[in-house]
Design a protein around this motif. Structure first.
Motif, PDB file in Angstrom:
ATOM      1  N   ASP A 159      -3.697  -3.971   2.137  1.00 49.80           N
ATOM      2  CA  ASP A 159      -3.229  -4.519   3.410  1.00 49.80           C
ATOM      3  C   ASP A 159      -3.466  -3.479   4.503  1.00 49.80           C
ATOM      4  N   PHE A 160      -3.928  -3.964   5.670  1.00 50.22           N
ATOM      5  CA  PHE A 160      -4.141  -3.109   6.840  1.00 50.22           C
ATOM      6  C   PHE A 160      -3.284  -3.630   7.985  1.00 50.22           C
ATOM      7  N   ALA A 161      -2.453  -2.774   8.577  1.00 54.28           N
ATOM      8  CA  ALA A 161      -1.658  -3.152   9.749  1.00 54.28           C
ATOM      9  C   ALA A 161      -2.562  -3.088  10.979  1.00 54.28           C
ATOM     10  N   VAL A 162      -2.571  -4.172  11.769  1.00 54.43           N
ATOM     11  CA  VAL A 162      -3.397  -4.193  12.979  1.00 54.43           C
ATOM     12  C   VAL A 162      -2.551  -4.171  14.249  1.00 54.43           C
ATOM     13  N   THR A 163      -1.307  -4.631  14.210  1.00 59.92           N
ATOM     14  CA  THR A 163      -0.348  -4.497  15.308  1.00 59.92           C
ATOM     15  C   THR A 163       0.999  -4.159  14.690  1.00 59.92           C
TER      16      THR A 163
ATOM     17  N   TRP B 212       6.422  -1.686   6.238  1.00 57.28           N
ATOM     18  CA  TRP B 212       6.026  -2.679   5.239  1.00 57.28           C
ATOM     19  C   TRP B 212       7.228  -3.390   4.648  1.00 57.28           C
ATOM     20  N   ASP B 213       8.444  -2.962   4.986  1.00 61.19           N
ATOM     21  CA  ASP B 213       9.663  -3.582   4.456  1.00 61.19           C
ATOM     22  C   ASP B 213       9.913  -4.936   5.090  1.00 61.19           C
TER      23      ASP B 213
ATOM     24  N   HIS C 206       4.487  -7.274  -6.901  1.00 61.05           N
ATOM     25  CA  HIS C 206       3.598  -6.225  -6.379  1.00 61.05           C
ATOM     26  C   HIS C 206       4.221  -4.857  -6.599  1.00 61.05           C
ATOM     27  N   VAL C 207       3.390  -3.882  -6.915  1.00 60.75           N
ATOM     28  CA  VAL C 207       3.763  -2.478  -6.909  1.00 60.75           C
ATOM     29  C   VAL C 207       2.689  -1.786  -6.078  1.00 60.75           C
ATOM     30  N   GLY C 208       3.114  -1.166  -4.969  1.00 61.94           N
ATOM     31  CA  GLY C 208       2.138  -0.590  -4.059  1.00 61.94           C
ATOM     32  C   GLY C 208       2.500   0.805  -3.615  1.00 61.94           C
TER      33      GLY C 208
ATOM     34  N   LEU D  99      -1.637  -0.151   2.973  1.00 63.19           N
ATOM     35  CA  LEU D  99      -0.856  -0.331   1.747  1.00 63.19           C
ATOM     36  C   LEU D  99      -1.805  -0.823   0.659  1.00 63.19           C
ATOM     37  N   VAL D 100      -1.865  -0.093  -0.453  1.00 67.64           N
ATOM     38  CA  VAL D 100      -2.678  -0.479  -1.613  1.00 67.64           C
ATOM     39  C   VAL D 100      -1.706  -0.890  -2.710  1.00 67.64           C
TER      40      VAL D 100
END
Length: 188
Positions: free
Chosen positions: A148-152, A42-43, A111-113, A121-122
């Motif tokens: 957020d949802f990673a799909v690839t 996520w970075d 954002h703080v997640g 990632l919430v």
């Protein structure tokens, strides 16, 4: 004669056994790594598009509900193992509704997640911005959350909802509108 035959026998055995060893060469191999990558990162920098709507009572002159499309650019930093901090800029085009004209919504958010799993990632978001309509601009603030949802390896999808309020609110409502969007993002 016995010594000579014994010497020839030992030499023959030595030659034959060395040939057999040559067929059984040991080829060194590298072992498989013990550590595997942690999955989606996520970075870093990301950019994407979003679509949705603003469901308004009256925020900065925008009343009723409107559809929107927009662009987003941001950057995330992992500060501790599950904690991610980020900043983001959003620019949205609000479609005309009830002949009052099109509008633009521009937000700067922090954002703080928390990384729930490698692919999820919430986060909570908050910030400020402006709504422009018919040449007038009014300040707004935003508070909300998303996931957020990673799909690839480089693409994620997002669902987000933000409450929007006027800085110069005369009716003392904390939120005057809600912005709900879905988006697709590319992580560089």
């Amino acid at each position: 004669m016995f010594v000579r035959s014994l010497s020839l026998g030992v030499a023959a055995v030595a030659l034959l056994s060395s040939g057999a060893m040559a067929a059984d060469l040991i080829i060194p191999t590298t072992p498989q790594p013990i550590y595997e990558s942690a999955g989606f990162s996520w970075d870093g920098l990301y950019a994407g598009v979003e679509a949705g709507g603003v469901f308004a009572d009256d925020v900065a002159g925008v009343s009723n509900s409107r559809g929107l499309v927009g662009a987003v650019v941001g950057v995330n930093f992992t500060v501790a193992d599950p904690i991610v901090l980020g900043v983001e800029l959003q620019g949205d085009y609000l479609f005309e509704n009830d002949n009052v004209g099109d509008a633009g919504l521009f937000l700067a958010l922090g954002h703080v997640g928390a990384v729930v799993t490698d692919q999820v990632l919430v986060y909570a978001a908050g910030g400020f911005g402006a709504i422009t309509q018919n040449g007038d601009s009014s300040g707004v603030y935003a508070l909300g959350a998303g996931v957020d949802f990673a799909v690839t390896d480089n693409v994620s999808i997002r669902g987000e909802i933000l409450g929007l309020g006027n800085f110069d609110d005369n009716n003392n409502d904390f939120f005057d509108a809600a912005k709900a969007t879905v988006g697709v993002f590319y992580h560089f």
